[in-house]
Design an enzyme around this catalytic site. Structure first.
Site, PDB file in Angstrom:
ATOM      1  N   GLU A   1      -3.764  33.838  78.353  1.00  0.00           N
ATOM      2  CA  GLU A   1      -3.924  34.442  79.843  1.00  0.00           C
ATOM      3  C   GLU A   1      -4.702  33.578  80.811  1.00  0.00           C
ATOM      4  O   GLU A   1      -5.420  32.515  80.283  1.00  0.00           O
ATOM      5  CB  GLU A   1      -5.187  35.748  79.481  1.00  0.00           C
ATOM      6  CG  GLU A   1      -4.467  36.938  78.712  1.00  0.00           C
ATOM      7  CD  GLU A   1      -5.107  37.879  78.598  1.00  0.00           C
ATOM      8  OE1 GLU A   1      -6.310  38.153  79.154  1.00  0.00           O
ATOM      9  OE2 GLU A   1      -4.993  39.065  77.782  1.00  0.00           O
TER      10      GLU A   1
ATOM     11  N   PHE B   1       6.398  34.549  73.130  1.00  0.00           N
ATOM     12  CA  PHE B   1       5.205  35.022  72.531  1.00  0.00           C
ATOM     13  C   PHE B   1       4.015  34.772  73.529  1.00  0.00           C
ATOM     14  O   PHE B   1       3.979  33.824  74.452  1.00  0.00           O
ATOM     15  CB  PHE B   1       4.854  33.735  71.355  1.00  0.00           C
ATOM     16  CG  PHE B   1       3.538  33.911  70.749  1.00  0.00           C
ATOM     17  CD1 PHE B   1       3.370  34.650  69.645  1.00  0.00           C
ATOM     18  CD2 PHE B   1       2.329  32.880  71.123  1.00  0.00           C
ATOM     19  CE1 PHE B   1       2.507  34.586  68.882  1.00  0.00           C
ATOM     20  CE2 PHE B   1       1.279  32.778  70.386  1.00  0.00           C
ATOM     21  CZ  PHE B   1       1.156  33.657  69.250  1.00  0.00           C
TER      22      PHE B   1
ATOM     23  N   ALA C   1      -8.011  32.908  79.262  1.00  0.00           N
ATOM     24  CA  ALA C   1      -8.223  32.838  77.892  1.00  0.00           C
ATOM     25  C   ALA C   1      -7.032  32.162  77.340  1.00  0.00           C
ATOM     26  O   ALA C   1      -5.988  32.570  77.168  1.00  0.00           O
ATOM     27  CB  ALA C   1      -8.004  34.379  77.179  1.00  0.00           C
TER      28      ALA C   1
ATOM     29  N   GLU D   1       0.755  25.440  72.098  1.00  0.00           N
ATOM     30  CA  GLU D   1       0.423  25.703  70.847  1.00  0.00           C
ATOM     31  C   GLU D   1      -0.936  25.107  70.302  1.00  0.00           C
ATOM     32  O   GLU D   1      -1.119  24.813  69.091  1.00  0.00           O
ATOM     33  CB  GLU D   1       1.585  25.131  69.938  1.00  0.00           C
ATOM     34  CG  GLU D   1       2.952  25.636  70.503  1.00  0.00           C
ATOM     35  CD  GLU D   1       3.661  26.535  69.431  1.00  0.00           C
ATOM     36  OE1 GLU D   1       3.151  27.006  68.400  1.00  0.00           O
ATOM     37  OE2 GLU D   1       5.002  26.704  69.911  1.00  0.00           O
TER      38      GLU D   1
ATOM     39  N   GLY E   1       9.980  -1.509  85.751  1.00  0.00           N
ATOM     40  CA  GLY E   1      10.423  -1.052  86.970  1.00  0.00           C
ATOM     41  C   GLY E   1      11.471   0.101  86.437  1.00  0.00           C
ATOM     42  O   GLY E   1      11.572   1.202  87.104  1.00  0.00           O
TER      43      GLY E   1
HETATM   44  N1  COS Z   1      -5.075  32.809  59.793  1.00  0.00           N
HETATM   45  C1  COS Z   1      -5.440  34.029  59.652  1.00  0.00           C
HETATM   46  N2  COS Z   1      -6.754  34.492  60.052  1.00  0.00           N
HETATM   47  C2  COS Z   1      -7.410  33.325  60.696  1.00  0.00           C
HETATM   48  C3  COS Z   1      -6.972  32.197  60.943  1.00  0.00           C
HETATM   49  C4  COS Z   1      -5.726  32.018  60.220  1.00  0.00           C
HETATM   50  N3  COS Z   1      -5.102  30.906  60.271  1.00  0.00           N
HETATM   51  N4  COS Z   1      -7.748  31.595  61.821  1.00  0.00           N
HETATM   52  C5  COS Z   1      -8.717  32.331  61.819  1.00  0.00           C
HETATM   53  N5  COS Z   1      -8.579  33.639  61.390  1.00  0.00           N
HETATM   54  C6  COS Z   1      -9.550  34.916  61.464  1.00  0.00           C
HETATM   55  C7  COS Z   1     -10.840  34.434  60.829  1.00  0.00           C
HETATM   56  O1  COS Z   1     -10.740  34.618  59.435  1.00  0.00           O
HETATM   57  C8  COS Z   1     -11.715  35.441  61.561  1.00  0.00           C
HETATM   58  O2  COS Z   1     -11.634  36.679  60.902  1.00  0.00           O
HETATM   59  P1  COS Z   1     -12.778  37.719  60.985  1.00  0.00           P
HETATM   60  O3  COS Z   1     -12.961  38.443  62.234  1.00  0.00           O
HETATM   61  O4  COS Z   1     -12.389  38.837  59.777  1.00  0.00           O
HETATM   62  O5  COS Z   1     -13.865  37.206  60.432  1.00  0.00           O
HETATM   63  C9  COS Z   1     -10.933  35.613  63.144  1.00  0.00           C
HETATM   64  O6  COS Z   1      -9.600  35.414  62.866  1.00  0.00           O
HETATM   65  C10 COS Z   1     -11.564  34.954  64.052  1.00  0.00           C
HETATM   66  O7  COS Z   1     -11.787  33.692  63.730  1.00  0.00           O
HETATM   67  P2  COS Z   1     -12.666  32.334  64.497  1.00  0.00           P
HETATM   68  O8  COS Z   1     -14.065  33.209  64.534  1.00  0.00           O
HETATM   69  O9  COS Z   1     -12.428  31.247  63.718  1.00  0.00           O
HETATM   70  O10 COS Z   1     -11.823  32.552  65.763  1.00  0.00           O
HETATM   71  P3  COS Z   1     -12.485  31.575  67.093  1.00  0.00           P
HETATM   72  O11 COS Z   1     -12.371  32.556  68.387  1.00  0.00           O
HETATM   73  O12 COS Z   1     -13.504  30.808  66.979  1.00  0.00           O
HETATM   74  O13 COS Z   1     -11.225  30.782  67.122  1.00  0.00           O
HETATM   75  C11 COS Z   1      -9.637  28.692  67.130  1.00  0.00           C
HETATM   76  C12 COS Z   1     -10.658  29.755  66.494  1.00  0.00           C
HETATM   77  C13 COS Z   1     -10.148  27.978  68.223  1.00  0.00           C
HETATM   78  C14 COS Z   1      -9.012  28.061  66.276  1.00  0.00           C
HETATM   79  C15 COS Z   1      -8.640  29.806  68.134  1.00  0.00           C
HETATM   80  O14 COS Z   1      -9.267  30.468  68.945  1.00  0.00           O
HETATM   81  C16 COS Z   1      -7.400  29.091  68.262  1.00  0.00           C
HETATM   82  O15 COS Z   1      -6.503  28.604  67.546  1.00  0.00           O
HETATM   83  N6  COS Z   1      -7.101  28.657  69.673  1.00  0.00           N
HETATM   84  C17 COS Z   1      -6.098  27.710  70.238  1.00  0.00           C
HETATM   85  C18 COS Z   1      -5.375  29.086  70.725  1.00  0.00           C
HETATM   86  C19 COS Z   1      -3.987  28.406  71.141  1.00  0.00           C
HETATM   87  O16 COS Z   1      -3.300  27.659  70.316  1.00  0.00           O
HETATM   88  N7  COS Z   1      -3.375  28.941  71.993  1.00  0.00           N
HETATM   89  C20 COS Z   1      -2.187  28.390  72.383  1.00  0.00           C
HETATM   90  C21 COS Z   1      -1.170  29.754  72.706  1.00  0.00           C
HETATM   91  S1  COS Z   1       0.501  29.536  72.114  1.00  0.00           S
HETATM   92  S2  COS Z   1       1.425  28.420  73.580  1.00  0.00           S
END
Ligand code: COS
Length: 384
Positions: A131, A127, A134, A369, A346
């Site tokens: 980045e 998966f 990011a 995650e 220890g």
């Molecule tokens: N299921 C479906 N859609 C979702 C969702 C979910 N669980 N969570 C958010 N969305 C959608 C929102 O509805 C929104 O849709 P629209 O563009 O249609 O409005 C869009 O995604 C963007 O959502 P949001 O504004 O909440 O995004 P953010 O950039 O603020 O990010 C977090 C939200 C912080 C929760 C997200 O960036 C995140 O999970 N970050 C962590 C990433 C991570 O886990 N990295 C590890 C990688 S794998 S090892």
């Protein structure tokens, strides 16, 4: 929802299969854990074992060659394997994480092409979301894909990707519409590892999880056909979020397993180890530690099983419970393994005993995650 419907029960077949997996994990995986940690070599033979025992099949539906036994059973298996070796548990976690985008959003053609061979373990997925710039904010990714006829051409670099170098294919997220704004114009693709222009730029040297390679896939004009798009073009962020709100439970299960493994080891050690003429588990200072470790681990397991049941019941709004389970289990694994090292004193600090490995392995569960801070953010958003 009524209080009764909110409860969960574990089917007897799940408990029976859990016992079988426990036996396999304790007899065939646990004895290898120290050596895997020391050498950092990927245990291909244990991967084969998980395939032969139908354990990879737990992450798949029967129509794709899986057991169809659902998320709770999958996470019980991850927990049992993580008790023995967290790196080997990660094999099963990524078999789910890497394929979830296709399972949840992919075309029938993609499902038929990629899922059956992953259900047997013949193929390994990965998966690729994060980045260098990011991590917690995947919506700010730079990797791009541009249309060329019916094909897409990907350019960019991902990082911290589990299964790097051994995966047969990657679920890759790339910006396809730069104008759409943050987190919007992103598309998910399947990229096979043998496509020209694909390579692994570098590998990480990590604190723990030594038996699982982590690296930075590089995409240099990698061409994929339109059939490799997962879900809709420009809707890839929802593919990533929909995947993570389920796969985070795998990390929670791994954390619960690590915590239980450390608690069991520390309790057994405290029964045998004598100081001041008595087993150290006769001292309240040790008793209270062990009681706290067992209690926190049991509480983490309840949240994990409840959240897993919500996934199996196809309940909406999974986010809150999966993030609470992941947050609590990860923090528990870290707290409990630090205490396990303390109980062993220890000896706990040396590589002759497994608890220092468990402590190093536990740390990643607070990071990958979605960090514990991101889980708090997700939970907090459901309260506002
Ligand atoms: N299921 C479906 N859609 C979702 C969702 C979910 N669980 N969570 C958010 N969305 C959608 C929102 O509805 C929104 O849709 P629209 O563009 O249609 O409005 C869009 O995604 C963007 O959502 P949001 O504004 O909440 O995004 P953010 O950039 O603020 O990010 C977090 C939200 C912080 C929760 C997200 O960036 C995140 O999970 N970050 C962590 C990433 C991570 O886990 N990295 C590890 C990688 S794998 S090892």
């Amino acid at each position: 929802m009524s209080a009764v419907a909110d409860l969960y029960t574990i089917p007897q077949e799940h408990l029976d299969f859990r016992d079988t997996i426990r036996q396999i994990a304790q007899e065939q995986i646990a004895p290898r854990a120290a050596e895997i940690d020391r050498t950092g070599e990927y245990p291909h033979d244990l991967r084969k074992l998980l395939g032969e025992q139908d354990i990879f099949g737990l992450a798949f539906e029967p129509e794709h060659g899986g057991t169809g036994t659902g998320t709770l059973m999958l996470n019980m298996a991850i927990e049992e394997i993580a008790k023995a070796d967290a790196s080997v548990a990660l094999m099963l976690m990524v078999q789910d994480l890497g394929t979830l985008p296709v399972k949840l959003f992919g075309s029938e053609e993609l499902k038929d092409r990629f899922l059956p061979k992953c259900a047997t373990g013949e193929w390994t997925p990965a998966f690729a979301l994060s980045e260098p710039e990011a991590g917690s904010d995947p919506g700010g990714m730079i990797t791009s894909a541009r249309k060329d006829g019916d094909d897409w051409i990907l350019n960019g670099t991902k990082c911290w990707i589990s299964n790097a170098g051994i995966a047969d294919w990657y679920a890759v997220f790339a910006v396809t519409d730069r104008e759409a704004g943050h987190s919007r114009g992103i598309t998910a693709f399947v990229v096979e590892a043998d496509r020209p222009g694909f390579s692994i730029g570098s590998y990480e040297h990590k604190l723990g999880i030594h038996g699982s390679p982590t690296g930075s896939p590089v995409f240099d004009d990698v061409r994929v056909p339109a059939e490799n798009v997962i879900g809709e073009v420009n809707k890839g962020f929802k593919v990533a979020m929909g995947t993570l709100e389920r796969s985070r439970l795998g990390a929670a299960a791994q954390a619960v397993g690590i915590a239980q493994g450390a608690t069991d080891y520390a309790a057994a050690y405290a029964r045998e180890r004598k100081q001041f003429g008595k087993p150290i588990n006769s001292f309240q200072g040790i008793q209270f530690k062990l009681a706290e470790m067992e209690t926190k681990t049991a509480a983490a397991r309840e949240l994990l099983y409840k959240a897993s049941t919500k996934v199996d019941r196809r309940e909406p709004d999974l986010n809150k419970f999966t993030s609470m389970a992941k947050l609590f289990a990860a923090d528990t694994a870290m707290d409990v393994t630090v205490e396990a090292v303390q109980v062993l004193g220890g000896y706990g600090y040396t590589q002759d005993y497994p608890v220092e490995r468990m402590m190093r392995d536990a740390k990643i569960t607070q990071i990958y995650e979605g960090t514990s801070e991101i889980q708090r953010l997700v939970v907090a958003r459901t309260l506002s």
